[in-house]
Design an enzyme around this catalytic site. Structure first.
Site, PDB file in Angstrom:
ATOM      1  N   SER A   1     -27.689 -12.147  -9.660  1.00  0.00           N
ATOM      2  CA  SER A   1     -28.506 -11.128  -9.986  1.00  0.00           C
ATOM      3  C   SER A   1     -29.542 -11.791 -11.053  1.00  0.00           C
ATOM      4  CB  SER A   1     -27.780 -10.211 -11.027  1.00  0.00           C
ATOM      5  OG  SER A   1     -27.026  -9.286 -10.624  1.00  0.00           O
ATOM      6  N   GLN A   2     -30.616 -11.266 -11.234  1.00  0.00           N
ATOM      7  CA  GLN A   2     -31.801 -11.947 -11.991  1.00  0.00           C
ATOM      8  C   GLN A   2     -31.143 -12.087 -13.503  1.00  0.00           C
ATOM      9  OE1 GLN A   2     -34.492  -8.104 -11.778  1.00  0.00           O
ATOM     10  NE2 GLN A   2     -35.124  -9.417 -13.425  1.00  0.00           N
TER      11      GLN A   2
END
Ligand code: SAH
Length: 228
Positions: free
Chosen positions: A77-78
């Site tokens: 994920s970012q």
């Protein structure tokens, strides 16, 4: 010179990543209902070497505030989402938490900086073993990774102070709510896999009743199921 050391490059990159997170928190403050994330969470984001959790090819992109491929069609994920989900868990130094969806092990490492013990489950065997080895190499001895279907949770170590699911589910898995301590928090993206999902915060109150609210629109890879 082209051979500038990784360390100096990543120190600057990590600073830029933290700045991006702060900016994104500011942009989403009305949705998430706060102006800033927990300082301990930001310190953990500053400390964990994100570049060690992505393939060599992607190292130069490790700090860009977006998701990155980690193989087997999965993504890490970012940074902003990792930070936000960690913050929503309200981690304490004595917390025992469960993560469903180990992936690269990055989110588990961030949590390991914040809590006493992290149990993390991954349905793809190869990812589970790679993440387990990587976390050990980096000295995260308070993370235990297991290959398995996290929909069912990890009853042997329940109840948990917090549970974080990093793959999108069509509904909140009942076993996970069951394995939450009273006062505990569950953070999970809910929605159809091909679509945008809602990041939900589920809280179990002292009396055992459960409330949930949507925090933000997000996009995660789907939670898959093993055959029962
Ligand atoms: N938290 C990870 C990124 C997760 S991507 C990181 O920091 O790198 C989502 C992960 O969830 C994928 O690795 C996927 O294989 C895994 N997953 C999907 N369904 C699962 C399930 N039922 N149980 C455990 N893991 C699952």
């Amino acid at each position: 010179m082209v051979t500038a050391s990784w360390t100096s490059a990543t120190a600057a990159d990590r600073k830029a990543m933290l700045r991006d997170i702060l900016e994104e928190v500011a942009m989403t403050r009305y949705e998430i209902g706060k102006d800033a994330l927990d300082e301990r969470v930001m310190a953990a984001m500053a400390k964990v070497p994100r570049e060690r959790f992505v393939g060599t090819y992607d190292r130069y992109r490790a700090f860009v505030n977006g998701p990155l491929p980690i193989g087997y069609g999965q993504t890490i994920s970012q940074p902003y989402i990792v930070a936000l989900m960690s913050d929503l868990l309200e981690p304490r130094p004595d917390s025992i938490v469960l993560e469903v969806g180990t992936g690269s092990g990055y989110q588990a490492a961030v949590l390991a900086e914040l809590v006493q013990q992290v149990y993390s489950m991954e349905i793809i065997d190869a990812l589970a073993s790679a993440a387990g080895e990587r976390l050990q190499e980096l000295g995260y001895d308070n993370v235990t990774v297991r290959h398995g279907d996290g929909y069912r949770g990890w009853p042997e170590h329940a109840p948990f102070d917090g549970i974080i699911v990093t793959a999108a589910a069509p509904h909140v898995p009942p076993p996970l709510v069951e394995q939450l301590k009273p006062g505990g928090r569950l953070v999970i993206p809910i929605g159809e896999p091909a679509d945008i999902q809602q990041l939900m915060l589920v809280e179990k109150r002292g009396d055992g009743s459960v409330s949930s609210r949507s925090m933000l629109m997000v996009a995660f890879v789907p939670l898959t199921r093993s055959q029962p």
